[in-house]
Design an enzyme around this catalytic site. Structure first.
Site, PDB file in Angstrom:
ATOM      1  N   LYS A 247      10.225 -60.514  -5.495  1.00  0.00           N
ATOM      2  CA  LYS A 247      10.931 -59.507  -4.680  1.00  0.00           C
ATOM      3  C   LYS A 247      10.433 -59.513  -3.228  1.00  0.00           C
ATOM      4  CE  LYS A 247      12.345 -58.384  -8.807  1.00  0.00           C
ATOM      5  NZ  LYS A 247      13.617 -58.715  -9.403  1.00  0.00           N
TER       6      LYS A 247
HETATM    7  C1  PLP Z   1      13.592 -57.913 -10.864  1.00  0.00           C
HETATM    8  C2  PLP Z   1      14.715 -57.032 -11.229  1.00  0.00           C
HETATM    9  C3  PLP Z   1      14.559 -55.970 -12.146  1.00  0.00           C
HETATM   10  C4  PLP Z   1      13.345 -55.779 -12.981  1.00  0.00           C
HETATM   11  O1  PLP Z   1      12.157 -55.729 -12.332  1.00  0.00           O
HETATM   12  P1  PLP Z   1      10.804 -56.151 -13.112  1.00  0.00           P
HETATM   13  O2  PLP Z   1       9.739 -55.719 -12.156  1.00  0.00           O
HETATM   14  O3  PLP Z   1      10.852 -57.623 -13.328  1.00  0.00           O
HETATM   15  O4  PLP Z   1      10.770 -55.389 -14.380  1.00  0.00           O
HETATM   16  C5  PLP Z   1      15.638 -55.127 -12.344  1.00  0.00           C
HETATM   17  N1  PLP Z   1      16.805 -55.318 -11.704  1.00  0.00           N
HETATM   18  C6  PLP Z   1      16.995 -56.329 -10.844  1.00  0.00           C
HETATM   19  C7  PLP Z   1      18.318 -56.455 -10.149  1.00  0.00           C
HETATM   20  C8  PLP Z   1      15.973 -57.234 -10.586  1.00  0.00           C
HETATM   21  O5  PLP Z   1      16.181 -58.237  -9.739  1.00  0.00           O
END
Ligand code: PLP
Length: 421
Positions: free
Chosen positions: A206
């Protein structure tokens, strides 16, 4: 810029590629990890403050920062983005018998979170913004619908004006999945601050990261209290001062080490966003009017979190041809939907959702003892979604792109599309 002619021989046909040095790529926050993050970890370890509920909690500072940043009153840091979504849904009182509408293009965790609280995910189409289609949301509403989960995919702010209007009309809650658009805005308001609840992830891919982690923001005190309880089976023991009615909770507490890293990374978010936006919007004007492609319709370009450039070819076949040729020019690039690739961001690959498979036969949101609706799933249920994604070409943006890198991207796209259109 402007040096492209129709006579340029494509690299895929033996011509000279636009570039031979790979573009900067990879996680944004990860690449920025430096002395601040190192100091944060050392500080927490040296002071032996590894638990988040302490006097000098940096996790608490992170929560204050996110509440202020998104314009919501409360924030709760947790151990993942999925946990943030689960706590947000639990906060909204969503559970067995309820439906939540989400797009067919999102990471499977969005749907998994709905299932985790015992509710039923209802899959809606995306439109040419590559985010949830408000017209299809309207069609998917039933007497069981409790919430809409717009997902700001790949940095793109969803069509929030229309989504908020639908939510008001039908008295539905909005839970924004902002995992891929941290810091993005819509008409001046920070994403995750438009609905009742907003959720972020700090997973490594992210915009900013703590390795793992997440945060959920909201303004309603009751939603906050339920989320607090849902995130920790013994919440009341840690904060006896808080008057929270206990409900059964999970083990979603964040580590103070992660909280401190996320706080250090939050300090970098503005600069990462500025560089991403500048890079993307140096490329976009150069290809906006290019015949043979159509840009993704970004509902608010100013607020675009700008993690990629996406555009449509006239057909899926053409998209693959463009992508192969652009790659040959030295620009990393790909198409979005291919039946052979089980991409967990596209609903036909959400195997347990399509199969309505709970953890056990009775532990299932679709079990007739709790669910009275009749949601149907199939691999081809959202033809527009598969159509758009099949024609999409994706080029990742990185905050370390130089102006020359951006111009190489535009040059390669123009060169290829002019030759192959
Ligand atoms: C990464 C992601 C999640 C989940 O996040 P985690 O930290 O991996 O649990 C949820 N929604 C979207 C759109 C994502 O890209």
């Amino acid at each position: 810029m402007g040096k492209t002619t129709t006579s340029e021989k494509l690299a895929i046909h033996g011509g000279t590629p636009v570039r031979t040095v790979p573009l900067p790529s990879g996680g944004h926050g990860v690449a920025e990890i430096g002395p601040e993050e190192e100091q944060a970890v050392l500080r927490v370890l040296r002071e032996k403050r590894v638990f988040r509920y302490s006097e000098q909690s940096e996790t608490a500072q992170l929560e204050q920062a996110y509440a202020q940043f998104t314009g919501q009153k409360y924030a709760l840091a947790v151990n993942s983005g999925t946990s943030a979504l689960i706590c947000g849904l639990a906060g909204l009182n969503i559970g067995p018998g309820d439906e939540v509408i989400l797009p067919g293009y999102t990471y499977i965790a969005s749907a998994a979170a709905v299932i985790a609280v015992g509710a039923v995910p209802v899959i809606a189409e995306i439109d040419n913004s590559l985010t949830i289609d408000p017209a299809d949301v309207r069609r998917k509403i039933t007497p069981y619908t409790k919430a809409i989960m717009p997902v700001h995919m790949r940095g793109t702010p969803c069509r929030m004006d229309q989504i908020l209007a639908i939510a008001r009309e039908y008295k539905l809650a909005i839970i924004e999945d902002t995992a891929q658009a941290d810091g993005g805005r819509y008409h001046g308001r920070r994403l995750a601050g438009l609905g009742e609840v907003g959720c972020f992830s700090f997973q490594a891919s992210k915009t900013i990261t703590a390795g793992e982690g997440g945060i959920v923001v909201m303004s309603d005190r009751q939603i906050y209290e339920r989320a607090l309880s849902a995130h920790d089976s013994a919440f009341g023991f840690w904060k006896p001062g808080e008057t929270v009615e206990p409900i059964p909770g999970e083990g979603f507490r964040i580590s103070e080490v992660s909280g401190a890293i996320a706080l250090a990374q939050f300090g970098r978010l503005d600069s990462i966003l500025r560089r991403l936006h500048a890079a993307k919007y140096r490329i976009i004007p150069q290809i906006r009017d290019l015949a043979g492609i159509e840009l993704q319709d970004v509902p608010d370009e100013e607020g675009d979190a700008s993690v990629c450039v996406m555009f449509f070819a006239p057909t899926a076949e053409k998209a693959r041809a463009y992508a192969d040729a652009i790659k040959a020019e030295g620009i990393a690039c790909g198409t979005m939907y291919n039946k052979e690739i089980p991409d967990r961001h596209i609903y036909p690959n959400w195997e347990y959702v399509l199969a309505k498979r709970g953890r056990t036969p009775k532990w299932s949101p679709w079990h007739p003892s709790v669910y009275k609706g009749n949601v149907q799933y199939s691999k081809d249920m959202c033809p527009n979604t598969l159509g758009y994604l099949g024609r999409t070409i994706h080029i990742g943006i990185n905050q370390r792109f130089t102006e020359a890198d951006c111009d190489d991207v535009a040059h390669a796209v123009i060169k290829v599309v002019r030759a192959l259109n």
